[in-house]
Design a protein around this motif. Structure first.
Motif, PDB file in Angstrom:
ATOM      1  N   VAL A   1      11.654   8.895   4.854  1.00  0.00           N
ATOM      2  CA  VAL A   1      12.298   9.652   3.785  1.00  0.00           C
ATOM      3  C   VAL A   1      12.722   8.713   2.668  1.00  0.00           C
ATOM      4  O   VAL A   1      12.500   8.976   1.479  1.00  0.00           O
ATOM      5  CB  VAL A   1      13.512  10.432   4.348  1.00  0.00           C
ATOM      6  CG1 VAL A   1      14.356  11.005   3.214  1.00  0.00           C
ATOM      7  CG2 VAL A   1      13.030  11.537   5.266  1.00  0.00           C
ATOM      8  N   PHE A   2      13.299   7.581   3.062  1.00  0.00           N
ATOM      9  CA  PHE A   2      13.767   6.601   2.069  1.00  0.00           C
ATOM     10  C   PHE A   2      12.619   6.118   1.194  1.00  0.00           C
ATOM     11  O   PHE A   2      12.715   6.081  -0.028  1.00  0.00           O
ATOM     12  CB  PHE A   2      14.412   5.415   2.799  1.00  0.00           C
ATOM     13  CG  PHE A   2      14.807   4.293   1.896  1.00  0.00           C
ATOM     14  CD1 PHE A   2      15.973   4.361   1.157  1.00  0.00           C
ATOM     15  CD2 PHE A   2      14.006   3.167   1.777  1.00  0.00           C
ATOM     16  CE1 PHE A   2      16.333   3.330   0.315  1.00  0.00           C
ATOM     17  CE2 PHE A   2      14.361   2.136   0.935  1.00  0.00           C
ATOM     18  CZ  PHE A   2      15.530   2.220   0.199  1.00  0.00           C
ATOM     19  N   ILE A   3      11.502   5.774   1.846  1.00  0.00           N
ATOM     20  CA  ILE A   3      10.368   5.235   1.098  1.00  0.00           C
ATOM     21  C   ILE A   3       9.751   6.306   0.201  1.00  0.00           C
ATOM     22  O   ILE A   3       9.342   6.048  -0.919  1.00  0.00           O
ATOM     23  CB  ILE A   3       9.293   4.705   2.079  1.00  0.00           C
ATOM     24  CG1 ILE A   3       9.853   3.610   2.953  1.00  0.00           C
ATOM     25  CG2 ILE A   3       8.048   4.238   1.338  1.00  0.00           C
ATOM     26  CD1 ILE A   3       9.865   2.258   2.367  1.00  0.00           C
ATOM     27  N   LYS A   4       9.714   7.536   0.730  1.00  0.00           N
ATOM     28  CA  LYS A   4       8.994   8.589   0.016  1.00  0.00           C
ATOM     29  C   LYS A   4       9.799   9.191  -1.119  1.00  0.00           C
ATOM     30  O   LYS A   4       9.260   9.495  -2.167  1.00  0.00           O
ATOM     31  CB  LYS A   4       8.616   9.698   1.008  1.00  0.00           C
ATOM     32  CG  LYS A   4       7.275   9.467   1.669  1.00  0.00           C
ATOM     33  CD  LYS A   4       6.492  10.757   1.704  1.00  0.00           C
ATOM     34  CE  LYS A   4       5.016  10.492   1.791  1.00  0.00           C
ATOM     35  NZ  LYS A   4       4.431  10.991   3.023  1.00  0.00           N
ATOM     36  N   TYR A   5      11.113   9.396  -0.878  1.00  0.00           N
ATOM     37  CA  TYR A   5      11.838  10.270  -1.800  1.00  0.00           C
ATOM     38  C   TYR A   5      12.920   9.596  -2.616  1.00  0.00           C
ATOM     39  O   TYR A   5      13.521  10.221  -3.466  1.00  0.00           O
ATOM     40  CB  TYR A   5      12.445  11.452  -1.029  1.00  0.00           C
ATOM     41  CG  TYR A   5      11.383  12.288  -0.380  1.00  0.00           C
ATOM     42  CD1 TYR A   5      10.515  13.064  -1.165  1.00  0.00           C
ATOM     43  CD2 TYR A   5      11.216  12.300   0.993  1.00  0.00           C
ATOM     44  CE1 TYR A   5       9.520  13.814  -0.573  1.00  0.00           C
ATOM     45  CE2 TYR A   5      10.227  13.054   1.590  1.00  0.00           C
ATOM     46  CZ  TYR A   5       9.378  13.810   0.800  1.00  0.00           C
ATOM     47  OH  TYR A   5       8.387  14.545   1.376  1.00  0.00           O
ATOM     48  N   THR A   6      13.223   8.310  -2.370  1.00  0.00           N
ATOM     49  CA  THR A   6      14.269   7.716  -3.200  1.00  0.00           C
ATOM     50  C   THR A   6      13.631   6.864  -4.291  1.00  0.00           C
ATOM     51  O   THR A   6      12.458   6.488  -4.202  1.00  0.00           O
ATOM     52  CB  THR A   6      15.205   6.817  -2.385  1.00  0.00           C
ATOM     53  OG1 THR A   6      14.438   5.747  -1.866  1.00  0.00           O
ATOM     54  CG2 THR A   6      15.866   7.579  -1.255  1.00  0.00           C
ATOM     55  N   LYS A   7      14.461   6.550  -5.296  1.00  0.00           N
ATOM     56  CA  LYS A   7      13.977   5.750  -6.396  1.00  0.00           C
ATOM     57  C   LYS A   7      13.622   4.339  -5.897  1.00  0.00           C
ATOM     58  O   LYS A   7      12.612   3.757  -6.286  1.00  0.00           O
ATOM     59  CB  LYS A   7      15.081   5.657  -7.445  1.00  0.00           C
ATOM     60  CG  LYS A   7      14.514   5.503  -8.820  1.00  0.00           C
ATOM     61  CD  LYS A   7      15.597   5.632  -9.861  1.00  0.00           C
ATOM     62  CE  LYS A   7      15.056   5.154 -11.184  1.00  0.00           C
ATOM     63  NZ  LYS A   7      16.081   5.069 -12.206  1.00  0.00           N
ATOM     64  N   MET A   8      14.485   3.834  -5.008  1.00  0.00           N
ATOM     65  CA  MET A   8      14.260   2.501  -4.467  1.00  0.00           C
ATOM     66  C   MET A   8      12.947   2.449  -3.690  1.00  0.00           C
ATOM     67  O   MET A   8      12.178   1.490  -3.803  1.00  0.00           O
ATOM     68  CB  MET A   8      15.434   2.155  -3.549  1.00  0.00           C
ATOM     69  CG  MET A   8      15.498   0.715  -3.168  1.00  0.00           C
ATOM     70  SD  MET A   8      15.822  -0.306  -4.578  1.00  0.00           S
ATOM     71  CE  MET A   8      17.591  -0.244  -4.611  1.00  0.00           C
ATOM     72  N   GLY A   9      12.695   3.525  -2.926  1.00  0.00           N
ATOM     73  CA  GLY A   9      11.459   3.577  -2.154  1.00  0.00           C
ATOM     74  C   GLY A   9      10.253   3.583  -3.069  1.00  0.00           C
ATOM     75  O   GLY A   9       9.237   2.932  -2.800  1.00  0.00           O
ATOM     76  N   LYS A  10      10.395   4.318  -4.155  1.00  0.00           N
ATOM     77  CA  LYS A  10       9.307   4.390  -5.119  1.00  0.00           C
ATOM     78  C   LYS A  10       9.047   2.990  -5.693  1.00  0.00           C
ATOM     79  O   LYS A  10       7.901   2.558  -5.818  1.00  0.00           O
ATOM     80  CB  LYS A  10       9.713   5.339  -6.236  1.00  0.00           C
ATOM     81  CG  LYS A  10       8.566   5.972  -6.964  1.00  0.00           C
ATOM     82  CD  LYS A  10       9.139   7.017  -7.912  1.00  0.00           C
ATOM     83  CE  LYS A  10       8.059   7.760  -8.652  1.00  0.00           C
ATOM     84  NZ  LYS A  10       8.631   8.766  -9.550  1.00  0.00           N
ATOM     85  N   ALA A  11      10.144   2.285  -6.012  1.00  0.00           N
ATOM     86  CA  ALA A  11       9.999   0.937  -6.553  1.00  0.00           C
ATOM     87  C   ALA A  11       9.338   0.027  -5.532  1.00  0.00           C
ATOM     88  O   ALA A  11       8.518  -0.822  -5.876  1.00  0.00           O
ATOM     89  CB  ALA A  11      11.373   0.386  -6.940  1.00  0.00           C
ATOM     90  N   MET A  12       9.667   0.239  -4.253  1.00  0.00           N
ATOM     91  CA  MET A  12       9.042  -0.572  -3.210  1.00  0.00           C
ATOM     92  C   MET A  12       7.553  -0.322  -3.153  1.00  0.00           C
ATOM     93  O   MET A  12       6.754  -1.252  -3.052  1.00  0.00           O
ATOM     94  CB  MET A  12       9.658  -0.257  -1.844  1.00  0.00           C
ATOM     95  CG  MET A  12      10.953  -0.964  -1.598  1.00  0.00           C
ATOM     96  SD  MET A  12      11.681  -0.424  -0.068  1.00  0.00           S
ATOM     97  CE  MET A  12      10.881  -1.520   1.047  1.00  0.00           C
ATOM     98  N   ARG A  13       7.186   0.949  -3.207  1.00  0.00           N
ATOM     99  CA  ARG A  13       5.757   1.260  -3.145  1.00  0.00           C
ATOM    100  C   ARG A  13       5.039   0.683  -4.353  1.00  0.00           C
ATOM    101  O   ARG A  13       3.931   0.154  -4.252  1.00  0.00           O
ATOM    102  CB  ARG A  13       5.553   2.773  -3.069  1.00  0.00           C
ATOM    103  CG  ARG A  13       5.766   3.313  -1.656  1.00  0.00           C
ATOM    104  CD  ARG A  13       5.560   4.793  -1.605  1.00  0.00           C
ATOM    105  NE  ARG A  13       6.627   5.501  -2.295  1.00  0.00           N
ATOM    106  CZ  ARG A  13       6.472   6.618  -2.970  1.00  0.00           C
ATOM    107  NH1 ARG A  13       5.290   7.184  -3.045  1.00  0.00           N
ATOM    108  NH2 ARG A  13       7.494   7.193  -3.571  1.00  0.00           N
ATOM    109  N   ALA A  14       5.696   0.753  -5.498  1.00  0.00           N
ATOM    110  CA  ALA A  14       5.072   0.216  -6.710  1.00  0.00           C
ATOM    111  C   ALA A  14       4.874  -1.293  -6.581  1.00  0.00           C
ATOM    112  O   ALA A  14       3.815  -1.817  -6.921  1.00  0.00           O
ATOM    113  CB  ALA A  14       5.947   0.529  -7.918  1.00  0.00           C
ATOM    114  N   THR A  15       5.910  -1.982  -6.056  1.00  0.00           N
ATOM    115  CA  THR A  15       5.801  -3.436  -5.917  1.00  0.00           C
ATOM    116  C   THR A  15       4.682  -3.797  -4.959  1.00  0.00           C
ATOM    117  O   THR A  15       3.963  -4.773  -5.160  1.00  0.00           O
ATOM    118  CB  THR A  15       7.126  -4.023  -5.419  1.00  0.00           C
ATOM    119  OG1 THR A  15       8.172  -3.411  -6.138  1.00  0.00           O
ATOM    120  CG2 THR A  15       7.184  -5.512  -5.629  1.00  0.00           C
TER     121      THR A  15
END
Lengths: 407, 302
Positions: free
Chosen positions: B167-181
């Motif tokens: 949930v954290f990776i998929k739906y939070t802003k931080m998770g989004k930033a992680m996926r982008a990085t």
């Protein structure tokens, strides 16, 4: 002032971080707790000082890098010494005389330490071909050391083979095992290769441990015969000295052979492979052949060292060939300087001789190795003595221009 | 066909697999973002078990009830291991960014040896008994002989934490930033993602999960020593590779796959070669399908 404040914060952080492990010690049987508060103070002071040095060291590293890229390659002091044939010859002769004389002058203990030093020189130089020259990160060197040792132990146990026959056979078997490992991993590189070789090393050790009917399982093989000297019966001390000379000769052969390999066509192909695999293939180098060569050349030396090790200790078991052993050999290569043979010898001296002569620190041996590995990678990744390519001098400018195409 | 034996092996494999998955997530996240095999990750798991043991013993002497001890010990282990992971990254990996691939890997091996010897020197090199803190649940009584309450707690806790992570990776802003990085660090930085912060968070998260795994498995098995991290680390790495390194659902799947296949292999073939089996699986997978079950094959551009 700002730096001091930061260091204070860092030292508080480390005091917090290491608190449960360093300060508390529970006795799980009597259910009592020992509080070691002085450790906390030590950690605090230590990390405060180190955190002051750390940014300074990082800045220095950046500065020296910037200097390296601008300044032309300057002649290293070692190069200048090596260029002078007389000095070089004197040093080699002196060292050789020292090494030849040691077992006659020193005690059995001294001889034993030097045997293990020379064994690590052989192992390190072998691994250096794979890791340093060819740039293939290899974490299973101890497995081939084990294969060499077990070849001699088992061949002598089941077939009564002598040491002198087992020595080349052990090297050959280890080289073949190296080939057997190299074939499947040809496509892998970098970290994947490291993990597969680590896995292979563990597989070898576990098989040796569990195949009790053949290898004697965890209790190993004992009563391995010492090498005989023309039918003479040697007592333990004499046999030890004899083994010392064998390993000394072997180490010298290794040093010469490895240096020759490095400057040969194969060696240069290996270095090309290290620098860029694709470009190397484009230059017409047979990547598969070269990789197989690197593995078998490197592991053969581990096999030789293994045979000698088995003959020296007369008892081997799988516990001598754990990942720890591979890590020590790797750190010899890394600390000495990847690709540099002199560096590897110096690295072996550091890692084997220093802890032996500084018994007070023997407990801290591994943690110091580990720290040195990390610090070395951060501050001096090229090692104590960085590898340098051989310098070729051309005297006649005309010959140079006409032979340019073949050089 | 002995169904009960089969079920026992299946449930045992499930327990094992969820622990592998917890540790494998740390490997896979770090690899996804900085392309480094964090060799010392297994040691973080071992530190988690040790911190848990120390805190649990102190609390036990102070007379806390077992369930509270378990929760507090797990929390302490998570906090401390997150701290260790964070500090380790700052010391051993951050100065090496952009220094090729061999240097950080050797630095990681050094870190792993360092942490093992840190435990040997500061604590002990012997096996220590870990108190069994997980309470017995009455509703598990009928199946307790094949699926005890500790198995239940392990499977439940790891499923919940993995779901939370997803949930954290998929739906939070931080998770989004992680996926982008993970996808492209330079591009993410250009778009205003603080890559250093993301890398730190990755280490914090991965280490916390490993610590949780460490406490859970230690109280299930009842033993810890300084070397448990090495084997667990390699196996979890195997799990990460099986699932496709870099992919978080892949790590979970790979962990379960490894746990189950190991359990069946030891049950039906031979228990002597338990560890050989995992390594063989790793080697075979790396050779024939290095991208794993869920990973995408990487095309190299020249």
């Amino acid at each position: 002032m700002h730096a001091l404040k930061k260091s204070l914060l860092i030292s508080l952080w480390f005091m917090f971080l290491t608190f449960p492990i360093m300060v508390i010690r529970v006795n799980t049987i009597e259910h009592t707790v020992i509080w070691r508060w002085n450790n906390l103070i030590l950690i605090g002071i230590g990390s405060f000082v180190l955190s002051l040095i750390w940014p300074w060291a990082l800045r220095r590293r950046e500065a020296s890098r910037a200097k390296d890229s601008t300044a032309q390659a300057q002649v290293h002091i070692l190069d200048r010494l090596a260029a002078n044939k007389n000095i070089l010859r004197t040093v080699i002769v002196a060292l050789l005389a020292l090494f030849l004389a040691i077992p006659l002058l020193g005690t059995t203990y001294q001889t034993n330490i030097l045997i293990s030093f020379l064994l690590y020189v052989i192992l390190g130089l072998g691994l250096n071909i794979i890791v340093g020259v060819a740039g293939l990160l290899f974490l299973g060197h101890a497995a081939f050391y084990a294969i060499g040792a077990y070849s001699y132990a088992l061949l002598s146990q089941y077939f009564g083979l002598g040491f002198w026959l087992a020595l080349p056979l052990g090297g050959l078997i280890a080289a073949l095992a190296g080939l057997a490992l190299a074939f499947p991993v040809l496509r892998l590189r970098g970290d994947y290769l490291a993990i597969v070789t680590l896995g292979f090393g563990e597989i070898v050790r576990l098989v040796l441990e569990n195949w009790s009917s053949l290898t004697g399982g965890p209790s190993g093989v004992s009563n391995i015969p010492r090498p005989g000297l023309m039918g003479m019966q040697l007592d333990v001390a004499q046999a030890n000295i004899y083994v010392y000379y064998i390993v000394l000769v072997m180490a010298m052969i290794t040093i010469v052979a490895v240096a020759r390999v490095k400057d040969s066509r194969i060696g240069r192909a290996l270095q090309a492979l290290r620098e860029d695999e694709i470009a190397c293939q484009a230059m017409g180098i047979d990547r598969v052949g070269v990789k197989l060569m690197a593995f078998s050349l490197g592991t053969a030396w581990a096999g030789f060292a293994g045979v000698i090790f088995a003959a020296k200790t007369t008892f081997i078991n799988p516990a001598s060939f754990t990942f720890f052993e591979s890590a020590i050999i790797l750190s010899i290569v890394v600390l000495g300087g990847m690709g540099s043979n002199l560096g590897v010898i110096l690295g072996a001296a550091f890692l084997v001789l220093l802890p032996e002569y500084m018994r007070a620190f023997s407990e801290y041996r591994m943690i110091l190795f580990a720290t040195a590995m990390v610090l070395m990678m951060v501050f001096r990744p090229q090692g104590l003595i960085p590898a340098r390519g051989r310098i070729y001098h051309v005297d006649d400018p005309d010959a140079h221009s006409s032979n340019g195409g073949q050089a | 066909m002995d169904w009960q034996y089969l079920a026992e092996l299946f449930l045992g494999g499930l327990t094992r697999g969820s622990i592998y998955a917890l540790i494998a997530i740390g490997y896979t996240m770090v690899y996804g973002i900085i392309e480094l095999i964090n060799f010392a990750h297994g040691e973080i798991y071992m530190l988690g078990a040790f911190t848990g043991l120390i805190v649990a013993s102190v609390l036990g002497i102070l007379g806390f009830p077992p369930a509270q001890i378990l929760i507090l010990a797990a929390l302490a282990a998570i906090i401390y291991c997150a701290g260790y992971g964070y500090t380790m990254e700052k010391i051993a990996y951050k100065p090496l960014r952009g220094a090729g691939r061999l240097s950080p890997l050797i630095s990681a091996i050094g870190m792993s040896l360092f942490l093992q010897n840190y435990i040997i020197l500061a604590q002990t090199s012997d096996f220590l008994p870990f108190p069994s803190l997980i309470p017995e649940f009455a509703f598990l009584d009928p199946v307790a002989h094949i699926f005890g309450s500790s198995n239940f707690v392990i499977v439940l806790t790891s499923s919940v934490s993995m779901a939370a992570l997803t949930v954290f990776i998929k739906y939070t802003k931080m998770g989004k930033a992680m996926r982008a990085t993970a996808q492209n660090r330079k591009m993410a930085m250009l778009l205003g993602v603080n890559a250093d912060k993301i890398i730190s968070i990755t280490f914090l998260l991965g280490s916390s999960l490993a610590a949780l795994g460490g406490v859970l498995i230690a109280s299930h098995v009842g033993m810890v020593n300084f070397a448990v991290g090495f084997l667990a680390g390699i196996k979890a790495f195997t799990a990460a590779v099986l699932g496709g390194i870099g992919s978080i659902p892949g790590a979970m799947l790979g962990g379960l796959f490894l746990g189950l296949s190991e359990s069946f292999a030891t049950g039906y073939i031979s228990s002597d070669y338990e560890d050989v089996f995992a390594f063989t699986l790793l080697v075979v997978f790396l050779i024939f399908r290095p991208s794993g079950i869920m990973g995408k094959a990487k095309v190299e551009k020249v």
